[in-house]
Design a protein around this motif. Structure first.
Motif, short mmCIF file in Angstrom:
data_model
loop_
_atom_site.label_atom_id
_atom_site.label_comp_id
_atom_site.label_asym_id
_atom_site.label_seq_id
_atom_site.Cartn_x
_atom_site.Cartn_y
_atom_site.Cartn_z
N ILE A 1 -5.11 3.24 12.30
CA ILE A 1 -5.78 3.28 13.60
C ILE A 1 -6.97 4.24 13.57
CG2 ILE A 1 -5.52 4.02 16.02
CD1 ILE A 1 -2.62 2.94 15.85
N ILE A 2 -6.78 5.41 12.93
CA ILE A 2 -7.87 6.40 12.91
C ILE A 2 -8.81 6.24 11.71
CG2 ILE A 2 -6.51 8.08 14.21
CD1 ILE A 2 -6.14 9.62 11.54
N LYS A 3 -8.51 5.32 10.81
CA LYS A 3 -9.32 5.14 9.60
C LYS A 3 -10.81 4.92 9.89
CE LYS A 3 -9.51 2.48 5.31
NZ LYS A 3 -8.85 1.45 4.49
N PRO A 4 -11.19 4.11 10.91
CA PRO A 4 -12.62 3.89 11.14
C PRO A 4 -13.43 5.15 11.47
CG PRO A 4 -11.32 2.23 12.29
CD PRO A 4 -10.36 3.26 11.76
N VAL B 1 -7.70 8.61 1.50
CA VAL B 1 -6.36 9.15 1.75
C VAL B 1 -5.52 8.11 2.50
CG1 VAL B 1 -5.04 10.94 2.95
CG2 VAL B 1 -7.08 11.55 1.65
N VAL B 2 -6.14 7.43 3.46
CA VAL B 2 -5.43 6.36 4.18
C VAL B 2 -5.04 5.26 3.21
CG1 VAL B 2 -5.66 4.58 5.97
CG2 VAL B 2 -6.50 6.89 6.39
N ASN B 3 -5.92 4.94 2.26
CA ASN B 3 -5.57 3.93 1.25
C ASN B 3 -4.34 4.37 0.45
OD1 ASN B 3 -7.65 2.28 2.03
ND2 ASN B 3 -9.05 2.95 0.42
N LEU B 4 -4.26 5.64 0.11
CA LEU B 4 -3.09 6.14 -0.63
C LEU B 4 -1.83 6.07 0.22
CD1 LEU B 4 -4.65 9.19 -2.50
CD2 LEU B 4 -3.88 7.03 -3.49
N ILE B 5 -1.94 6.38 1.50
CA ILE B 5 -0.79 6.26 2.40
C ILE B 5 -0.33 4.81 2.48
CG2 ILE B 5 -0.03 6.50 4.81
CD1 ILE B 5 -1.99 8.91 5.01
#
Length: 125
Positions: free
Chosen positions: A64-67, A76-80
């Motif tokens: 949700i907060i990636k953008p 980091v979101v990709n790793l999560i």
């Protein structure tokens, strides 16, 4: 293309190194009771399903907060995301399950994604 090859090597190298240097004859299995004495968490009992559910919840929020995140935050979101999608497969393997062709494809795809993310995060160091 060189980045993808380097990322794949970054992901595979630790696995290959451990496979060569840790023969089963030198590995010692530690019981849960013995481990709890060392860690001081004898009463902690977490179900793997709870951990997987937690990872998936964190992944939902992170997406949700990636953008609004900077480029490193997006990695980091990709790793999560990799952790959340591969956790059920790894849990299945730990519990004696077999890999399906779809599981192998998922692990390879996510391994490359993680390698690229790690490469992007470390490129500025």
């Amino acid at each position: 293309m060189k980045k993808y090859i380097a990322a794949a090597l970054l992901v595979i190298a630790p696995m290959a190194a451990m496979a060569e240097t840790a023969p089963e004859s030198t590995m010692i299995e530690v019981s849960d009771a013995a481990l709890s004495e060392v860690s001081g968490q004898a009463s902690l009992n977490i179900d793997p399903a709870q951990i997987i559910a937690g990872l998936q919840q964190i992944n939902s929020f992170a997406n949700i907060i990636k953008p609004i995140l900077p480029s490193q935050g997006k990695q980091v979101v990709n790793l999560i995301n990799v952790a959340a999608t591969t956790a059920p497969v790894i849990n299945n393997l730990v519990n004696g399950g077999k890999l399906s062709p779809a599981d192998i494809g998922l692990l390879v795809k996510n391994g490359l994604t993680a390698g690229v993310a790690i490469g992007s995060l470390t490129s500025g160091l």
